[in-house]
Design a protein around this motif. Sequence first.
Motif, PDB file in Angstrom:
ATOM      1  N   LEU A   1     -75.216  47.886   1.269  1.00 12.18           N
ATOM      2  CA  LEU A   1     -76.309  47.972   0.297  1.00 12.18           C
ATOM      3  C   LEU A   1     -75.836  47.842  -1.149  1.00 12.18           C
ATOM      4  O   LEU A   1     -76.631  47.484  -2.020  1.00 12.18           O
ATOM      5  N   GLY A   2     -74.568  48.156  -1.409  1.00 14.81           N
ATOM      6  CA  GLY A   2     -74.087  48.202  -2.793  1.00 14.81           C
ATOM      7  C   GLY A   2     -74.264  46.882  -3.523  1.00 14.81           C
ATOM      8  O   GLY A   2     -74.860  46.830  -4.606  1.00 14.81           O
ATOM      9  N   LEU A   3     -73.756  45.800  -2.968  1.00 18.54           N
ATOM     10  CA  LEU A   3     -73.863  44.498  -3.627  1.00 18.54           C
ATOM     11  C   LEU A   3     -75.295  43.987  -3.617  1.00 18.54           C
ATOM     12  O   LEU A   3     -75.709  43.280  -4.539  1.00 18.54           O
ATOM     13  N   ALA A   4     -76.075  44.333  -2.579  1.00 20.27           N
ATOM     14  CA  ALA A   4     -77.480  43.937  -2.555  1.00 20.27           C
ATOM     15  C   ALA A   4     -78.244  44.604  -3.695  1.00 20.27           C
ATOM     16  O   ALA A   4     -79.075  43.972  -4.360  1.00 20.27           O
ATOM     17  N   ILE A   5     -77.958  45.884  -3.934  1.00 19.85           N
ATOM     18  CA  ILE A   5     -78.597  46.582  -5.061  1.00 19.85           C
ATOM     19  C   ILE A   5     -78.149  45.980  -6.383  1.00 19.85           C
ATOM     20  O   ILE A   5     -78.962  45.766  -7.299  1.00 19.85           O
ATOM     21  N   SER A   6     -76.850  45.677  -6.506  1.00 15.35           N
ATOM     22  CA  SER A   6     -76.343  45.065  -7.744  1.00 15.35           C
ATOM     23  C   SER A   6     -77.005  43.715  -7.988  1.00 15.35           C
ATOM     24  O   SER A   6     -77.374  43.391  -9.121  1.00 15.35           O
ATOM     25  N   LYS A   7     -77.153  42.919  -6.936  1.00 14.18           N
ATOM     26  CA  LYS A   7     -77.824  41.627  -7.068  1.00 14.18           C
ATOM     27  C   LYS A   7     -79.273  41.799  -7.493  1.00 14.18           C
ATOM     28  O   LYS A   7     -79.785  41.047  -8.332  1.00 14.18           O
ATOM     29  N   ARG A   8     -79.945  42.792  -6.932  1.00 14.02           N
ATOM     30  CA  ARG A   8     -81.343  43.050  -7.291  1.00 14.02           C
ATOM     31  C   ARG A   8     -81.455  43.469  -8.745  1.00 14.02           C
ATOM     32  O   ARG A   8     -82.384  43.043  -9.453  1.00 14.02           O
ATOM     33  N   ILE A   9     -80.518  44.257  -9.241  1.00 15.35           N
ATOM     34  CA  ILE A   9     -80.530  44.666 -10.651  1.00 15.35           C
ATOM     35  C   ILE A   9     -80.370  43.439 -11.548  1.00 15.35           C
ATOM     36  O   ILE A   9     -81.081  43.284 -12.544  1.00 15.35           O
ATOM     37  N   CYS A  10     -79.441  42.558 -11.191  1.00 17.40           N
ATOM     38  CA  CYS A  10     -79.219  41.357 -11.995  1.00 17.40           C
ATOM     39  C   CYS A  10     -80.451  40.455 -11.995  1.00 17.40           C
ATOM     40  O   CYS A  10     -80.815  39.883 -13.027  1.00 17.40           O
ATOM     41  N   GLU A  11     -81.111  40.300 -10.845  1.00 18.31           N
ATOM     42  CA  GLU A  11     -82.336  39.504 -10.799  1.00 18.31           C
ATOM     43  C   GLU A  11     -83.425  40.141 -11.648  1.00 18.31           C
ATOM     44  O   GLU A  11     -84.207  39.439 -12.304  1.00 18.31           O
ATOM     45  N   TYR A  12     -83.489  41.448 -11.644  1.00 16.67           N
ATOM     46  CA  TYR A  12     -84.504  42.179 -12.400  1.00 16.67           C
ATOM     47  C   TYR A  12     -84.358  41.938 -13.903  1.00 16.67           C
ATOM     48  O   TYR A  12     -85.343  41.740 -14.612  1.00 16.67           O
ATOM     49  N   TYR A  13     -83.109  41.922 -14.372  1.00 21.02           N
ATOM     50  CA  TYR A  13     -82.868  41.762 -15.801  1.00 21.02           C
ATOM     51  C   TYR A  13     -82.511  40.338 -16.216  1.00 21.02           C
ATOM     52  O   TYR A  13     -82.268  40.082 -17.382  1.00 21.02           O
ATOM     53  N   GLY A  14     -82.446  39.418 -15.263  1.00 23.45           N
ATOM     54  CA  GLY A  14     -82.115  38.037 -15.611  1.00 23.45           C
ATOM     55  C   GLY A  14     -80.632  37.807 -15.818  1.00 23.45           C
ATOM     56  O   GLY A  14     -80.236  36.866 -16.511  1.00 23.45           O
TER      57      GLY A  14
END
Length: 423
Positions: free
Chosen positions: A385-398
Amino acid sequence: MPYHHKIRSRIFLSYPLLGLLLSLFMITFLILAFESLERQVMGAYLVEELEHFIQLADRSPALSIQQSKNWTAYKVEDGKLPDEISFLSTYPEGIHDVEHGQHVYDVVIKAHNQTHYYIVYDDTGFETLEYNLITYLVAAVFIILWLATWYGLWLSKKVIEPIATLARRIKTLNPENSTEYLSEDYTNDEVGMLALEFDAYKERLQVLVQREREFTGNASHELRTPLAIIMAASEGLLLRDLPDDIRPRIERIQRSAIEMKERLATLLRLARSPVSTSEATDKIELTAIIDRLIEDHRSLLDKQVQVIKRVNGPPSINASPPIISMLMGNLIRNAFIYTSQGTVTISLGEHAFEVTDTGQGIDTDEINRIFERGYRGASSQGSGLGLAISKRICEYYGWQLKIDSVKDQGTQVQWLFNSSSIS
């Protein structure tokens, strides 16, 4: 089976192709029918005229030639043909199409009482008419192709227009709007059935979104009480006179509880719509939290591994501290877990945050799935889940998150900031 051409292109091309095939079929059919009809009618006509000429010759033995407007009949007794039909000397009895010079002839040859009779019809004019007919048919083919092309363009536009309109509606559709239904604007045809399926899918999506919001809301609400207890207990302990080796641990507990509370709020925001300019107003300097993250995760680090920190022009990011801590913490934690010897280099520049390790690396067939939620590689020690959450954060902020890795040599993870997130 994948289609490599647009539906409109397939519809449009089918009409000229169909028109061409039908035209070629009709031209071939007409030419063959015309040739067959000409041979039958002209053959019967000339045979009849030749029989009549033979009867006249039998009654008048001196008759050797007879001419009409369309044909000429000959009586040959000694086998020597007149000069004008000498080119027929090699032809046997029967009906023949003969080309000689610039002319085309229909010829009937018959033997009667040891005498040969010839009837010759100059078919050149008829052949010219046939050539003109073929020319007109070819011109008709081009006209049909032009009409078929125009009709194909017009019809394909009409056929695709409802689908294109539906696609535009879907693009701007708000899945949270429970009162907007696409199928209301379409009849009970194929496009209407497609719109109806999209409405059903939207309803299922709304149920899933509602469940997600209820779960995150319930989790946030239920975790607030134990977190408040932990924070109050740690704060009370810190007011006492504690040994020097215990106080840092209590402070870490209190700091982690506060950070967990902030992360709950952050996860709630990530489950909603993309970030807005009014929401991302906090500014945090990344250097300020790198040391704390290294210290918090040092227990995961093997003693043989050296941590190298490099800071060059640290930026200030427009995002909340829990977001930054969560993102950077996931990258640092992974590097510490999967590196048993060598170095972990943490670099911070004006445009990127990088974590480079000399650990076990990632297989080529796994690296494309590394950001999938719940995916765990063959040597994974986490929950996926760690990298999936990190990827989601990056998508959220562009932002962008990139990973380069070589098996048994190490991994480099880059967090690239976009210009709007840098102050």
